[in-house]
Design a protein around this motif. Structure first.
Motif, PDB file in Angstrom:
ATOM      1  N   SER B 102       0.860  -1.183   0.000  1.00 39.89           N
ATOM      2  CA  SER B 102       0.000   0.000   0.000  1.00 39.89           C
ATOM      3  C   SER B 102       0.896   1.233   0.000  1.00 39.89           C
ATOM      4  CB  SER B 102      -0.864   0.007   1.257  1.00 39.89           C
ATOM      5  OG  SER B 102      -0.048   0.107   2.410  1.00 39.89           O
ATOM      6  N   THR B 103       0.306   2.391  -0.262  1.00 40.17           N
ATOM      7  CA  THR B 103       1.095   3.624  -0.207  1.00 40.17           C
ATOM      8  C   THR B 103       1.722   3.796   1.176  1.00 40.17           C
ATOM      9  OG1 THR B 103      -0.491   4.603  -1.748  1.00 40.17           O
ATOM     10  CG2 THR B 103       1.053   6.097  -0.702  1.00 40.17           C
ATOM     11  N   SER B 104       0.969   3.496   2.216  1.00 41.99           N
ATOM     12  CA  SER B 104       1.493   3.636   3.585  1.00 41.99           C
ATOM     13  C   SER B 104       2.758   2.815   3.779  1.00 41.99           C
ATOM     14  CB  SER B 104       0.454   3.177   4.618  1.00 41.99           C
ATOM     15  OG  SER B 104      -0.734   3.917   4.532  1.00 41.99           O
ATOM     16  N   VAL B 105       2.705   1.558   3.362  1.00 40.65           N
ATOM     17  CA  VAL B 105       3.865   0.686   3.545  1.00 40.65           C
ATOM     18  C   VAL B 105       5.030   1.163   2.684  1.00 40.65           C
ATOM     19  CG1 VAL B 105       4.734  -1.671   3.209  1.00 40.65           C
ATOM     20  CG2 VAL B 105       2.501  -1.309   4.291  1.00 40.65           C
ATOM     21  N   CYS B 106       4.746   1.558   1.451  1.00 46.12           N
ATOM     22  CA  CYS B 106       5.814   2.060   0.567  1.00 46.12           C
ATOM     23  C   CYS B 106       6.434   3.332   1.135  1.00 46.12           C
ATOM     24  CB  CYS B 106       5.267   2.324  -0.839  1.00 46.12           C
ATOM     25  SG  CYS B 106       4.894   0.812  -1.766  1.00 46.12           S
ATOM     26  N   LEU B 107       5.615   4.184   1.699  1.00 46.80           N
ATOM     27  CA  LEU B 107       6.127   5.431   2.267  1.00 46.80           C
ATOM     28  C   LEU B 107       6.987   5.145   3.498  1.00 46.80           C
ATOM     29  CD1 LEU B 107       6.092   8.472   1.921  1.00 46.80           C
ATOM     30  CD2 LEU B 107       3.929   8.559   3.163  1.00 46.80           C
ATOM     31  N   TYR B 108       6.524   4.213   4.314  1.00 49.69           N
ATOM     32  CA  TYR B 108       7.313   3.812   5.488  1.00 49.69           C
ATOM     33  C   TYR B 108       8.689   3.313   5.047  1.00 49.69           C
ATOM     34  CZ  TYR B 108       8.728   1.332   9.715  1.00 49.69           C
ATOM     35  OH  TYR B 108       9.437   0.888  10.808  1.00 49.69           O
ATOM     36  N   LYS B 109       8.692   2.432   4.049  1.00 46.97           N
ATOM     37  CA  LYS B 109       9.966   1.881   3.578  1.00 46.97           C
ATOM     38  C   LYS B 109      10.898   2.955   3.036  1.00 46.97           C
ATOM     39  CE  LYS B 109       8.245  -2.684   2.097  1.00 46.97           C
ATOM     40  NZ  LYS B 109       8.004  -3.532   0.893  1.00 46.97           N
ATOM     41  N   THR B 110      10.342   3.874   2.246  1.00 45.83           N
ATOM     42  CA  THR B 110      11.216   4.883   1.629  1.00 45.83           C
ATOM     43  C   THR B 110      11.706   5.902   2.663  1.00 45.83           C
ATOM     44  OG1 THR B 110       9.221   6.027   0.880  1.00 45.83           O
ATOM     45  CG2 THR B 110      10.408   4.746  -0.761  1.00 45.83           C
ATOM     46  N   LEU B 111      10.851   6.262   3.619  1.00 50.61           N
ATOM     47  CA  LEU B 111      11.306   7.190   4.653  1.00 50.61           C
ATOM     48  C   LEU B 111      12.437   6.560   5.470  1.00 50.61           C
ATOM     49  CD1 LEU B 111       7.920   8.691   5.963  1.00 50.61           C
ATOM     50  CD2 LEU B 111       9.666   9.871   4.605  1.00 50.61           C
ATOM     51  N   ARG B 112      12.259   5.282   5.804  1.00 49.72           N
ATOM     52  CA  ARG B 112      13.321   4.587   6.549  1.00 49.72           C
ATOM     53  C   ARG B 112      14.601   4.499   5.711  1.00 49.72           C
ATOM     54  NH1 ARG B 112      12.307   0.926  10.862  1.00 49.72           N
ATOM     55  NH2 ARG B 112      14.518   0.513  10.487  1.00 49.72           N
ATOM     56  N   ALA B 113      14.435   4.149   4.444  1.00 48.37           N
ATOM     57  CA  ALA B 113      15.602   4.003   3.567  1.00 48.37           C
ATOM     58  C   ALA B 113      16.324   5.336   3.391  1.00 48.37           C
ATOM     59  CB  ALA B 113      15.178   3.455   2.206  1.00 48.37           C
ATOM     60  N   ALA B 114      15.531   6.386   3.170  1.00 46.81           N
ATOM     61  CA  ALA B 114      16.138   7.708   2.938  1.00 46.81           C
ATOM     62  C   ALA B 114      16.869   8.194   4.189  1.00 46.81           C
ATOM     63  CB  ALA B 114      15.063   8.704   2.522  1.00 46.81           C
ATOM     64  N   ALA B 115      16.245   8.034   5.345  1.00 48.90           N
ATOM     65  CA  ALA B 115      16.881   8.489   6.587  1.00 48.90           C
ATOM     66  C   ALA B 115      18.197   7.764   6.824  1.00 48.90           C
ATOM     67  CB  ALA B 115      15.925   8.301   7.764  1.00 48.90           C
ATOM     68  N   ALA B 116      18.212   6.464   6.507  1.00 51.77           N
ATOM     69  CA  ALA B 116      19.426   5.677   6.723  1.00 51.77           C
ATOM     70  C   ALA B 116      20.558   6.106   5.796  1.00 51.77           C
ATOM     71  CB  ALA B 116      19.127   4.197   6.522  1.00 51.77           C
ATOM     72  N   LEU B 117      20.202   6.741   4.683  1.00 56.82           N
ATOM     73  CA  LEU B 117      21.231   7.210   3.740  1.00 56.82           C
ATOM     74  C   LEU B 117      21.863   8.532   4.174  1.00 56.82           C
ATOM     75  CD1 LEU B 117      19.451   6.357   0.355  1.00 56.82           C
ATOM     76  CD2 LEU B 117      21.542   5.294   1.252  1.00 56.82           C
ATOM     77  N   ARG B 118      21.304   9.149   5.207  1.00 53.97           N
ATOM     78  CA  ARG B 118      21.845  10.423   5.688  1.00 53.97           C
ATOM     79  C   ARG B 118      22.115  10.357   7.189  1.00 53.97           C
ATOM     80  NH1 ARG B 118      22.836  10.641   1.285  1.00 53.97           N
ATOM     81  NH2 ARG B 118      22.450  12.244  -0.309  1.00 53.97           N
ATOM     82  N   PRO B 119      23.028   9.460   7.592  1.00 53.23           N
ATOM     83  CA  PRO B 119      23.330   9.334   9.021  1.00 53.23           C
ATOM     84  C   PRO B 119      23.959  10.628   9.536  1.00 53.23           C
ATOM     85  CG  PRO B 119      24.954   8.143   7.713  1.00 53.23           C
ATOM     86  CD  PRO B 119      23.885   8.592   6.751  1.00 53.23           C
ATOM     87  N   GLY B 120      23.717  10.918  10.785  1.00 53.99           N
ATOM     88  CA  GLY B 120      24.310  12.130  11.362  1.00 53.99           C
ATOM     89  C   GLY B 120      23.409  13.335  11.217  1.00 53.99           C
ATOM     90  N   ARG B 121      22.457  13.296  10.316  1.00 54.10           N
ATOM     91  CA  ARG B 121      21.496  14.395  10.202  1.00 54.10           C
ATOM     92  C   ARG B 121      20.277  14.040  11.048  1.00 54.10           C
ATOM     93  NH1 ARG B 121      21.626  17.616   5.002  1.00 54.10           N
ATOM     94  NH2 ARG B 121      23.851  17.676   4.527  1.00 54.10           N
ATOM     95  N   ASP B 122      19.686  15.022  11.681  1.00 59.20           N
ATOM     96  CA  ASP B 122      18.685  14.688  12.696  1.00 59.20           C
ATOM     97  C   ASP B 122      17.297  15.278  12.463  1.00 59.20           C
ATOM     98  OD1 ASP B 122      19.208  17.308  13.263  1.00 59.20           O
ATOM     99  OD2 ASP B 122      19.743  16.985  15.365  1.00 59.20           O
ATOM    100  N   GLU B 123      17.001  15.702  11.226  1.00 60.54           N
ATOM    101  CA  GLU B 123      15.683  16.288  10.981  1.00 60.54           C
ATOM    102  C   GLU B 123      14.975  15.662   9.778  1.00 60.54           C
ATOM    103  OE1 GLU B 123      16.443  20.913  12.444  1.00 60.54           O
ATOM    104  OE2 GLU B 123      16.074  20.469  10.314  1.00 60.54           O
ATOM    105  N   ILE B 124      13.665  15.488   9.948  1.00 65.09           N
ATOM    106  CA  ILE B 124      12.798  15.175   8.804  1.00 65.09           C
ATOM    107  C   ILE B 124      11.863  16.361   8.649  1.00 65.09           C
ATOM    108  CG2 ILE B 124      11.084  13.636   7.801  1.00 65.09           C
ATOM    109  CD1 ILE B 124      12.046  11.383   9.308  1.00 65.09           C
ATOM    110  N   VAL B 125      11.734  16.834   7.426  1.00 63.83           N
ATOM    111  CA  VAL B 125      10.884  18.001   7.156  1.00 63.83           C
ATOM    112  C   VAL B 125       9.653  17.564   6.388  1.00 63.83           C
ATOM    113  CG1 VAL B 125      10.738  20.204   5.928  1.00 63.83           C
ATOM    114  CG2 VAL B 125      12.876  19.557   7.087  1.00 63.83           C
ATOM    115  N   THR B 126       8.509  18.038   6.836  1.00 61.85           N
ATOM    116  CA  THR B 126       7.328  17.888   6.001  1.00 61.85           C
ATOM    117  C   THR B 126       6.413  19.091   6.202  1.00 61.85           C
ATOM    118  OG1 THR B 126       5.666  16.366   5.157  1.00 61.85           O
ATOM    119  CG2 THR B 126       5.865  16.513   7.558  1.00 61.85           C
ATOM    120  N   ASP B 127       5.253  18.987   5.546  1.00 65.76           N
ATOM    121  CA  ASP B 127       4.344  20.110   5.415  1.00 65.76           C
ATOM    122  C   ASP B 127       3.174  19.882   6.387  1.00 65.76           C
ATOM    123  OD1 ASP B 127       2.308  21.738   4.471  1.00 65.76           O
ATOM    124  OD2 ASP B 127       2.467  21.081   2.384  1.00 65.76           O
TER     125      ASP B 127
END
Lengths: 399, 399
Positions: B102-127
Motif C-alpha cells: 500500500s502507499t502507507s507501507v511504501c512510504l514507510y519503507k522509503t522514509l526509513r531508507a532515505a533516513a538511513a542514507l543520511r546518518p548524522g542528520r537529525d531532521e525530517i521536514v514535512t508540510d
C-alpha cells in the motif's frame, strides 16, 4: 503392517469421501497435461465463486456504487473478514483479527508490537529451520531494536526461552516437513517466562484447527493463498489477542489504523481495537478470494478438512512405503498423524532434477531445498485416486 | 472576462474532446441516480478490460497454469508493471519502480531508507498540510530513529531545509487544494543542502506528467486507484533512483526482496536492484487493474490527459465564478493552470451538510474537512456536459 494400495481402494476412499463434492466448486483445471495438483499448500486452486464475485464487484460495487462502496461496504471488510476467518479457522473471538497487507508486513508489525510490549528484555527467539521471511524479519527487527537473536532448533525452542526473552516466533506447521508444533504448550512455557509468542500460521490455517483464544495466544499472522484458496498474493491476516490491544503499537501508522480515518487530524491516535493494526487502504479485489475461501471452509468445516488431510497423509505414506522408499526416498514428515500437517515431504538425493521432470510430466508438486519434494494435500480439492496417480508417476520417473 | 458557460458550449467542448471516446472503455455507471461522477481522484472508475482480464486470470492463469504461473509470469510483475508505469507516467527509466504493498507501507519503507542514507542528520521536514498518512508516518519514523520533525507550511518547505535535514517528504499535488509543488525546484534546493526528498505522487500520477529522472528525484511513492483507475485498494508503487540502490535498505525483509527468493538462505542478502524494496508475495489480482489502467494511459498519452485536466479545471472555475461564488463559495485551488492539479476544491461554510445532500442527489463529489468540496476531474471519463450538470445541481441545492 501392509496397507491396501490398490486402485480399487483409491476409488473406495474417493467414494466414501464426504468432501468429494466440494471439488465441483472449483474452476476445473483446463490443462489436460496436469496429472495431479499437489501444490495447494503453495497456491490453492480458484473457486468458481471467486471468478463470479470478482465480476460482480467490478461491475456493480465498484462500477455502480463507485466511491460510495467504501462507506457502504469496503471500509469494514478488514475486520468483518477477519472476524469470519477467526471464527471458522483460528478459534478467535471477534474483534481480534484483520485481513490486510502481506504476511511479511503483518509479521513485521507484530514482531515490533510484541517487542515493544516487553521493554527491558533483550532477546528474540526463533527456529533455525523457520521460513526465510520469518528469520530475515527477526534479524531485521532485532537489529533495529538492539535485541539479540537466540536461535533454537525446532525441538527445543520452548526450552531456550528465559527471563531475557521478549518474543518467541515460530511457524505452527513447518514448511519443509509439515511437523506441527504444539501451539498451546509453547505459548504456555513462554508465558511462564514472561515472554510473548508470535505464531506464523501460513501452513496451518485452513488445514487444521487452530485454537488461538483457547491457547491464550498473543499474536499470529498467516497467508490466505494456500489452504484458503484466496488467490496469488491475496491479503494476509493478523491476529492480536484483545488483552494486548490497549498497548498495541506498530510503526506503519497509515490513515486506516487511525481512530478517525477521515478526520484529517493533526496527530495519529490509534483506533481503539484491532483496527490499529491497519495501515493503508484495504486491498478490496484481493479480499474477494479470501471471502469465498473462508465461506467454503465454513461450509465444509475445519474438522472434516482436518480428518481428510490426515487420511490423505496416511495414503501418501502407504504409497511411499510401498513404492518409493525402495527407490531411495525417505519420509521427512512425521508418521504420527497428530504431529503431521497438510503435506508430506519426501526426501531424495536427486530431488531437484526429479522435481523438474515431475512438473514437466504434469505432476505438480514442489521442490524445497536441499532435497525435499512436498506433496501438498488440499482436502477440498485433492482426491485419493489423484494422489495414487501422482505417486505412481513418481515411481515410474524416479525408477 | 466572462466565459461562455452555455449548454451549447459544453456540447461543443465534448464534441472537440480528443479523449471522449475513451469513456466507452469503462464499465458504464449502472445506477441511473448518478448525475455526475466527480470523485475519480479518490476512486477511478473500472475499465471493462479489467473485469475481462480478471476472469481470464482466475480461469486460465491461476486455474490452468496453477503454481507454474509464478515462474512463468507473476514473479516478474512487480518490476514489469513498475517499469511500464515509470515509462508512461513517472518519467522513470526501467529498473527503478516496483508495484507493491500500500502507499502507507511504501512510504514507510522509503522514509526509513532515505533516513538511513543520511546518518548524522537529525531532521525530517514535512508540510503541516500534508496528507494524514504522510504526517503520521513522518512522526512514527522520526520517533523510532530519534529524529526531529520540522514542520513547514506548503509555501516554504524548501526554505526550511538545511544542513541538519536528512529527508524532506512532500505531496506533489496537495490533496485538498490540488496545488502543484515544483518537484524539480524543491528537489534541487534540498539536494543543495545535502538532503533527500521522498515524493508522494498519489494526486499527480496519471493526471499530470511527472519527470522523476529528469528532476534527479530520490524516492517517490503513490497509489494507483485514483487517476490510474486500478481499483479499490489496488497496489501502490515505489520509485527509488538507481543511484541509491546499492545502499538502499528497508526493514521489512521478506523473501521477495531477497537476492535468491527460493534459496532459503541462512541470511538475508538483498536483491541487487529495485527488487530489494519488495517484501511479501505480489498481490496478483490487484495488479490486474494497475496493468489495464497503465495500458489505457499509455494509449491516451499523459500529455493529452493533462491538457484535458486543465481544460476541465478551467471549465469548473468558469461555472463556479458564474454560479457558486455569488452563493458564498470560494475557490481553494490555484487559478493558475500551471499550478493546479486534477481537481478543483470549492470552499463553503456548510460544505459538510451540502456534500451529503449532493451525494444523495447523485452528484458524487467528496468532502474534505473542514469545509472543502472536491470536484475530481478524470480526463479519461469526465465530460464537460457532465461537469456542467453537476455544477448546476450544486447551484440549485446550495441556493
Amino acid at each position: 503392517m501392509t496397507t491396501d494400495i490398490s486402485p480399487a481402494r483409491a476409488d473406495r476412499l474417493d467414494a466414501e469421501d464426504e468432501l468429494a463434492a466440494f471439488r465441483e466448486r472449483f474452476v476445473p483445471i483446463g490443462d489436460p497435461g496436469v496429472v495431479a495438483y499437489l501444490d495447494g499448500n503453495s497456491l490453492g486452486r480458484p473457486l468458481r465463486a471467486t471468478a463470479e464475485r470478482l465480476r460482480e464487484l467490478v461491475e456493480h460495487e465498484w462500477g455502480g456504487r463507485l466511491i460510495r462502496a467504501w462507506e457502504e461496504r469496503w471500509l469494514a471488510l478488514p475486520e468483518e473478514l477477519g472476524d469470519e476467518l477467526g471464527r471458522v479457522a483460528l478459534g478467535a473471538a471477534p474483534g481480534q483479527t484483520i485481513v490486510a497487507d502481506s504476511t511479511s508486513v503483518c509479521l513485521y508489525k507484530t514482531l515490533r508490537a510484541a517487542a515493544a510490549l516487553r521493554p527491558g528484555r533483550d532477546e528474540i527467539v526463533t527456529d533455525t529451520a523457520n521460513f526465510p521471511t520469518d528469520r530475515f524479519l527477526v534479524e531485521s527487527v532485532a537489529a533495529e531494536l538492539g535485541l539479540t537473536v537466540r536461535w533454537a532448533e525446532s525441538e527445543d525452542v520452548a526450552a531456550v526461552a528465559g527471563p531475557r526473552t521478549a518474543v518467541v516466533t515460530l511457524s505452527h506447521v513447518d514448511y519443509r516437513t509439515a511437523a506441527i508444533t504444539d501451539l498451546a504448550a509453547v505459548t504456555r512455557v513462554v508465558h511462564e517466562h514472561g515472554g510473548l509468542v508470535v505464531w506464523d500460521l501460513c501452513h496451518s490455517v485452513g488445514s487444521l484447527p487452530v485454537e488461538l483464544d483457547a491457547a491464550g495466544a498473543d499474536f499470529a499472522v498467516g497467508c490466505t493463498y494456500k489452504f484458503l484458496n484466496a488467490g496469488p498474493g491475496a491479503p494476509a491476516f493478523l491476529y492480536a489477542n484483545a488483552r494486548h490491544h490497549a498497548a498495541f503499537g506498530q510503526p506503519v501508522t497509515g490513515w486506516m489504523g487511525a481512530a478517525d480515518t477521515f478526520g484529517m487530524a493533526a496527530e495519529y491516535v490509534p483506533a481503539p481495537g484491532i483496527r490499529r493494526a491497519l495501515s493503508g487502504t484495504p486491498p478490496v479485489l484481493g479480499m474477494v478470494g479470501v471471502q469465498e475461501g473462508v465461506a467454503l471452509l465454513a461450509e465444509a468445516g475445519i474438522g472434516r478438512v482436518r480428518a481428510k488431510a490426515v487420511a490423505l497423509g496416511r495414503w501418501v505414506l502407504a504409497l511411499a512405503d510401498a513404492w518409493l522408499v525402495p527407490l531411495g526416498f525417505t519420509i521427512a514428515s512425521p508418521r504420527d498423524d497428530d504431529r503431521r500437517g497438510g503435506h508430506v515431504t519426501l526426501r531424495h538425493p536427486d530431488a531437484e532434477r526429479l522435481s523438474h521432470v515431475l512438473i514437466e510430466h504434469g505432476v505438480l508438486i514442489d521442490f524445497r531445498r536441499p532435497d525435499g519434494i512436498r506433496i501438498g494435500l488440499s482436502p477440498l480439492t485433492t482426491g485419493f485416486a489423484e494422489v495414487r496417480r501422482a505417486m505412481d508417476r513418481i515411481r515410474e520417473l524416479a525408477g
